[in-house]
Design a protein around this motif. Structure first.
Motif, short mmCIF file in Angstrom:
data_model
loop_
_atom_site.label_atom_id
_atom_site.label_comp_id
_atom_site.label_asym_id
_atom_site.label_seq_id
_atom_site.Cartn_x
_atom_site.Cartn_y
_atom_site.Cartn_z
N LEU A 1 0.83 -1.21 0.00
CA LEU A 1 0.00 0.00 0.00
C LEU A 1 0.86 1.26 0.00
O LEU A 1 0.55 2.24 -0.69
CB LEU A 1 -0.92 0.01 1.23
CG LEU A 1 -2.20 -0.82 1.13
CD1 LEU A 1 -2.98 -0.73 2.43
CD2 LEU A 1 -3.07 -0.36 -0.03
N SER A 2 1.95 1.23 0.77
CA SER A 2 2.84 2.40 0.81
C SER A 2 3.43 2.70 -0.55
O SER A 2 3.50 3.85 -0.98
CB SER A 2 3.97 2.18 1.83
OG SER A 2 3.44 2.06 3.13
N ASP A 3 3.86 1.64 -1.24
CA ASP A 3 4.42 1.84 -2.58
C ASP A 3 3.36 2.35 -3.55
O ASP A 3 3.62 3.23 -4.40
CB ASP A 3 5.02 0.54 -3.11
CG ASP A 3 6.28 0.15 -2.35
OD1 ASP A 3 6.56 -1.05 -2.26
OD2 ASP A 3 6.96 1.05 -1.83
N LYS A 4 2.14 1.81 -3.44
CA LYS A 4 1.06 2.28 -4.31
C LYS A 4 0.74 3.74 -4.01
O LYS A 4 0.48 4.53 -4.92
CB LYS A 4 -0.18 1.42 -4.11
CG LYS A 4 -1.30 1.73 -5.11
CD LYS A 4 -2.45 0.76 -4.98
CE LYS A 4 -3.53 1.09 -6.02
NZ LYS A 4 -4.68 0.19 -5.90
N TYR A 5 0.78 4.09 -2.71
CA TYR A 5 0.52 5.48 -2.31
C TYR A 5 1.57 6.42 -2.93
O TYR A 5 1.24 7.48 -3.47
CB TYR A 5 0.56 5.57 -0.79
CG TYR A 5 0.42 6.95 -0.22
CD1 TYR A 5 -0.82 7.57 -0.14
CD2 TYR A 5 1.52 7.64 0.27
CE1 TYR A 5 -0.96 8.85 0.38
CE2 TYR A 5 1.40 8.91 0.79
CZ TYR A 5 0.15 9.50 0.85
OH TYR A 5 0.02 10.76 1.38
N GLU A 6 2.86 6.02 -2.87
CA GLU A 6 3.91 6.87 -3.43
C GLU A 6 3.81 6.96 -4.95
O GLU A 6 4.11 8.00 -5.54
CB GLU A 6 5.29 6.32 -3.03
CG GLU A 6 5.59 6.35 -1.54
CD GLU A 6 5.51 7.76 -0.97
OE1 GLU A 6 5.23 7.87 0.24
OE2 GLU A 6 5.70 8.74 -1.71
#
Length: 501
Positions: A175-180
C-alpha cells in the motif's frame, strides 16, 4: 506566537479576511488598507497605495481556512485539491487572481518611482490584460483537455484518500508503494492542470534598473512551457583543458558545482626508465576532474590510471564525490568533497561495475557481489548475488543508479527498475520506448529524463507512464541537463563546452 495571533490583523486585531501586504512587508486585512497615501504605523514611512489595489499574501490567504480548523484531520492533498476545484468551477476568476498581482507589481513599481512614467505603465498593464483575455479565450476553446485533466485529478485524490485510510489502520509496504506511485501521478497531473489553466505559458514581470528609460518599469516575459527554446537561455563558455571530449562526463553536485571528468595522457618524465619501458610507458593515462561554479573553474585534480585498464566509476550524494579506480595491481574507492579534497580511500577486492550513493549507504555492484559501505567507506557487509534478495532485489544488469529519499532507481538501456529503500523489495520494473538519460528524481517520485532521439524532456511516474513531454528547440545534440539551486534547467553542450542557463 500562537495560531490565533498568526491569523489576526495587527491593526484592528480581528481575524484576517483577505491578507494584504503593505509596501514595507507588513500584512493587514483588506478593511484596514488606507485609501491613497498615508504614514504607516508599522514602519513610519509614507506609502503610496496603487489605484488597482495592493498585493495579497496568497499563501496565507489560501491556507486561512486550514489554519482556522485547529487540527481537523484531513488529507495532505485536501487544501490543494480545494484550490484546483475552485479553479475548475470558476477558471476566469482564478485567472484574474493570477494576473492581478502582475498588474499590481507594475503599478507599485510606478508609484515608487516617478509620476511621469504613467504612459509606459499603461502600455505594460494593457499587455497583461490582453494576455489575460487570450488566456480566458484559449481556456474556453480547449475545455475538453481541461475537463479530462480535472477528472483524472479527482480520481487520483479519491484513490489517495482510500489508501491513506488503510495505511492509518495498518502498515503495508504494498500500500505504501502504491501510495507513493499515486503521489508521483498527482504531482505530474496537477502541474499539467495548472499549465492548461495558464495556456501552457509562463508570464512574469521583471523590474528594470533605477535608470529612467523606456523600460523603467520592467519587461513582460511570455514563456512557452510546452517547448524550451535555446534563445531563452544565456550562453557562457567553460574554460576547460579537456581535449578528449569523447570521454567527457558531466555531473552536478549540490545543484551548484559542475564536475567535468575526462581521460587524458601525460608525458612520463621518469629519468630512471630503461629503453624498453620508455617505449611502452612514454605516457601515463590520467583521469582529470575539474570543478566549476557556473562556468568558472575553481579546481582541477589528476588521478593516474593503469594504461592497461583505465576503467573508473563516479557518483555523488550530499555534496560528496565517490570515485572508483580500477588498476591492474589495486582497486580503490575514494571519497572526496566538492573541492576534490580526499577524505577517505579504501582498497576494493572485487571489480565493480556500478556504484551508487544514497541517504544511508554507498553501494558497490560487481558481477557476483553487492558491497555495502557507510558514508565513510567502512565496509558493512558483502552479499553474494545468490542471496542479495535478502537485502535488495536489484536487477542483474545496471548501467546507472539514482535515488531519492524513498526509492533506488536502476537503469540499464531502456529498462528502469524501482526498489524500495526501506525493505529492499522491487516495486516494479518497466521499459521505455527509447533509451533516455535520467537527470532528476524528485521527492514526489517524479522521474525526469532526457530523450535524445526525440529531443525532449520527459516526466515519468512510478508506473513507468510518460505523463508530460517538453520539446527542446534549437539545442545541439550533445547536451547534458542539470538543475540549478532553484530547480531551473541548465544545459551543457559537451562538444562546444557552452553552458546555457
Amino acid at each position: 506566537m500562537n495560531l490565533e495571533d498568526l491569523i489576526k490583523c495587527p491593526k484592528c486585531n480581528q481575524k484576517l479576511d483577505i491578507p494584504a501586504v503593505l509596501p514595507c512587508g507588513e500584512t493587514i486585512c483588506s478593511k484596514c488598507i488606507p485609501n491613497d497615501e498615508s504614514d504607516c504605523e508599522f514602519c513610519h514611512q509614507t506609502h503610496f497605495i496603487p489605484k488597482d489595489g495592493i498585493l495579497v499574501n496568497k499563501i496565507l490567504f489560501k491556507n486561512l481556512d486550514l489554519l482556522c480548523k485547529n487540527g481537523t484531520k484531513s488529507s495532505i492533498f485536501d487544501s490543494e485539491y480545494e484550490q484546483i476545484k475552485k479553479i475548475y468551477e470558476s477558471p476566469s476568476e482564478n485567472i484574474d487572481e493570477f494576473f492581478q498581482p502582475l498588474v499590481n507589481h507594475i503599478v507599485t513599481a510606478s508609484e515608487m518611482k516617478i509620476r511621469q512614467i504613467e504612459n509606459i505603465r499603461d502600455d505594460l498593464t494593457q499587455k497583461i490584460f490582453s494576455l489575460k483575455e487570450d488566456n480566458v479565450n484559449n481556456l474556453k476553446t480547449n475545455n475538453s483537455d481541461f475537463k479530462s485533466t480535472f477528472e483524472e485529478l479527482s480520481q487520483l485524490v479519491e484513490e489517495i484518500k482510500i489508501i491513506e485510510g488503510n495505511i492509518t489502520l495498518k502498515k503495508d509496504d504494498v500500500l505504501s508503494d502504491k501510495y507513493e506511485c499515486l503521489r508521483s501521478k498527482y504531482a505530474i497531473k496537477i502541474n499539467k492542470f495548472y499549465q492548461i489553466v495558464r495556456n501552457y505559458k509562463q508570464i512574469r514581470f521583471f523590474k528594470s534598473s533605477p535608470l529612467v528609460s523606456e523600460g523603467i518599469l520592467g519587461l513582460i516575459e511570455e514563456k512557452n512551457l510546452k517547448t524550451i527554446n535555446i534563445n531563452e537561455y544565456a550562453k557562457a563558455p567553460f574554460v576547460s583543458n579537456c581535449t578528449n571530449k569523447k570521454t567527457l562526463k558531466i555531473l552536478k553536485i549540490n545543484k551548484k558545482h559542475f564536475l567535468f571528468i575526462y581521460l587524458g595522457k601525460k608525458f612520463n618524465r621518469s629519468s630512471d626508465l630503461d629503453q624498453e619501458l620508455i617505449e611502452t610507458k612514454l605516457f601515463d593515462v590520467v583521469l582529470y576532474i575539474e570543478v566549476y561554479v557556473k562556468n568558472v573553474n575553481i579546481k582541477t585534480k589528476e588521478f593516474f590510471l593503469d594504461c592497461e585498464c583505465n576503467f573508473y566509476l563516479i557518483t555523488n550524494y550530499g555534496g560528496f564525490i565517490y570515485l572508483y579506480l580500477d588498476h591492474s595491481f589495486q582497486r580503490i574507492l575514494k571519497k572526496l568533497d566538492s573541492s576534490l579534497e580526499e577524505l577517505e580511500t579504501i582498497a576494493i577486492k572485487n571489480p565493480l561495475t556500478c556504484i551508487g550513493a544514497t541517504k544511508k549507504f554507498v553501494l558497490g555492484f560487481s558481477e557476483n557481489n553487492l558491497e555495502i559501505f557507510d558514508h565513510n567507506l567502512i565496509l558493512l557487509m558483502t552479499i553474494h548475488s545468490t542471496s542479495s534478495s535478502l537485502f535488495m532485489d536489484y536487477p542483474s544488469k545496471i548501467s546507472n543508479m539514482y535515488a531519492n529519499k524513498l526509492y533506488y532507481i536502476f537503469q540499464h538501456e531502456k529498462k528502469i527498475t524501482i526498489v524500495n529503500q526501506d525493505n529492499g523489495k522491487m516495486v516494479r520494473s518497466f521499459e521505455l520506448d527509447s533509451e533516455c538519460k535520467i537527470f532528476s528524481v524528485s521527492t514526489e517520485n517524479v522521474i525526469s529524463a532526457y530523450d535524445k532521439n526525440n529531443s525532449c524532456l520527459l516526466e515519468i511516474n512510478l508506473d513507468g507512464k510518460i505523463e508530460n513531454k517538453i520539446q527542446l528547440d534549437g539545442f545541439p545534440e550533445n547536451i547534458e541537463i542539470c538543475l540549478d539551486e532553484d530547480d531551473n534547467f541548465e544545459f551543457v553542450d559537451s562538444k562546444s563546452l557552452i553552458l546555457y542557463s
